[in-house]
Scaffold this motif. Structure first.
Motif, short mmCIF file in Angstrom:
data_model
loop_
_atom_site.label_atom_id
_atom_site.label_comp_id
_atom_site.label_asym_id
_atom_site.label_seq_id
_atom_site.Cartn_x
_atom_site.Cartn_y
_atom_site.Cartn_z
N LEU A 46 -13.40 5.25 5.92
CA LEU A 46 -12.17 5.66 5.24
C LEU A 46 -11.46 6.71 6.09
N ASP A 47 -10.18 6.56 6.26
CA ASP A 47 -9.42 7.45 7.13
C ASP A 47 -8.19 7.95 6.37
N GLU A 48 -8.29 9.14 5.81
CA GLU A 48 -7.20 9.67 5.01
C GLU A 48 -5.95 9.92 5.85
N GLY A 49 -6.14 10.21 7.13
CA GLY A 49 -4.97 10.39 8.00
C GLY A 49 -4.13 9.13 8.09
N LYS A 50 -4.80 7.98 8.23
CA LYS A 50 -4.07 6.71 8.27
C LYS A 50 -3.42 6.42 6.93
N ALA A 51 -4.12 6.74 5.87
CA ALA A 51 -3.55 6.53 4.53
C ALA A 51 -2.30 7.38 4.34
N GLN A 52 -2.37 8.64 4.75
CA GLN A 52 -1.21 9.53 4.61
C GLN A 52 -0.03 9.05 5.45
N ALA A 53 -0.31 8.53 6.64
CA ALA A 53 0.76 8.01 7.48
C ALA A 53 1.43 6.80 6.82
N ALA A 54 0.63 5.96 6.18
CA ALA A 54 1.19 4.80 5.48
C ALA A 54 2.02 5.23 4.28
N VAL A 55 1.54 6.24 3.56
CA VAL A 55 2.30 6.78 2.43
C VAL A 55 3.66 7.29 2.91
N ILE A 103 -3.15 1.74 3.05
CA ILE A 103 -3.56 2.64 1.96
C ILE A 103 -4.80 2.11 1.27
N LEU A 104 -4.77 0.83 0.90
CA LEU A 104 -5.92 0.24 0.21
C LEU A 104 -7.17 0.32 1.06
N SER A 105 -7.06 -0.01 2.33
CA SER A 105 -8.23 -0.01 3.22
C SER A 105 -8.81 1.38 3.39
N ASN A 106 -7.94 2.37 3.58
CA ASN A 106 -8.42 3.69 3.96
C ASN A 106 -8.66 4.63 2.80
N ARG A 107 -8.34 4.18 1.58
CA ARG A 107 -8.69 4.97 0.39
C ARG A 107 -9.71 4.28 -0.50
N VAL A 108 -9.87 2.94 -0.34
CA VAL A 108 -10.72 2.20 -1.27
C VAL A 108 -11.65 1.21 -0.58
N VAL A 146 2.27 -7.41 -3.62
CA VAL A 146 2.21 -6.65 -2.37
C VAL A 146 2.01 -5.16 -2.67
N LEU A 147 2.77 -4.64 -3.62
CA LEU A 147 2.71 -3.20 -3.88
C LEU A 147 1.46 -2.80 -4.65
N ARG A 148 0.75 -3.77 -5.22
CA ARG A 148 -0.55 -3.46 -5.84
C ARG A 148 -1.49 -2.81 -4.82
N TYR A 149 -1.37 -3.22 -3.56
CA TYR A 149 -2.22 -2.63 -2.53
C TYR A 149 -1.97 -1.14 -2.36
N ALA A 150 -0.77 -0.68 -2.72
CA ALA A 150 -0.42 0.72 -2.53
C ALA A 150 -0.79 1.58 -3.73
N GLN A 151 -1.32 1.00 -4.79
CA GLN A 151 -1.59 1.78 -6.00
C GLN A 151 -2.66 2.86 -5.84
N PRO A 152 -3.54 2.81 -4.83
CA PRO A 152 -4.38 3.98 -4.58
C PRO A 152 -3.61 5.19 -4.06
N ALA A 153 -2.29 5.07 -3.95
CA ALA A 153 -1.44 6.22 -3.59
C ALA A 153 -0.51 6.50 -4.76
N PRO A 154 -1.00 7.08 -5.85
CA PRO A 154 -0.15 7.31 -7.02
C PRO A 154 1.03 8.21 -6.73
#
Length: 218
Positions: free
Chosen positions: A132-141, A120-125, A176-184
């Protein structure tokens, strides 16, 4: 004095937070990740993860590393558990059961959450704009929704995963979960997780660590 090798813009942030939380004096020895340097072999290159002097401390060529009066450890989550057991006060375990739970939740964070949170962090920030790959971010979410539900249920009773207080397990999980904060959207769907991470990140020791991160070059 304790020496911590690394920089705040690395997983050493977890250990800086822990050391500040329990009020231990320590020396931060800056060791830069080699991938951040344009020429790690330059004569004026700083100490980095492939420097021989650092490889003598951690042959895995990764930060952080901790030297506590000659006792050397690597792996940031394990370092925090060691500090909690040796020095921890309230953040440390009060009995073997709490010790086991702190280890359990730290390993859970590493195995169930970290890689997906980093996606999420990599592909949104973090990645360059063109990568940036929103598809990968969505899969991680999507993959994190079930672990977030597990954690949300675990936090429901006391707001913490071990006992009824803030411990090293909270630091390890929150970092660890700080990395996921770009996925509110993940946190909105797990209100106990959202309230918990906000409380963790409101602590003075977290703010001190975050200020160190902000002061370092990106």
């Amino acid at each position: 004095m304790i020496k911590l090798y690394g920089v705040a813009r690395s997983r050493a942030s977890r250990n800086i937070w822990m050391l500040k939380e329990i009020g231990l004096d320590f020396e931060l020895v800056p060791v830069i990740q080699v991938y951040r340097l344009p020429d790690p072999n330059a004569a004026n290159a700083p100490l980095h993860t492939r420097s021989k002097a650092f490889l003598d401390i951690n042959p895995n060529a990764r930060v952080p590393a901790l030297d506590d009066d000659g006792f050397v450890m690597t792996e940031s989550l394990a370092i925090n558990l060691y500090l909690a057991r040796r020095y921890g006060g309230d953040p440390g375990p009060r009995d073997p059961q709490e010790d086991g739970l702190m280890t359990m939740w730290s390993l859970w964070a590493a195995t169930e959450c970290e890689q997906r949170a980093l996606e999420i962090l990599s592909n949104r920030v973090s990645n360059p704009a063109g990568e940036l790959d929103e598809g990968k971010a969505q899969a991680a979410v999507a993959a994190l929704r079930a672990p977030f539900k597990v954690l949300d249920q675990a936090l429901a009773e006391t707001g913490h995963v071990v006992g009824d207080r803030f411990t090293a397990a909270d630091i390890n999980l929150a970092e660890v979960l700080r990395y996921a904060q770009p996925a509110p959207e993940l946190f909105h769907a797990a209100p106990n997780v959202r309230a918990w991470i906000e409380a963790c990140q409101s602590r003075p020791a977290y703010h001190a660590m975050a200020a160190m991160r902000a002061a370092e070059p990106a």
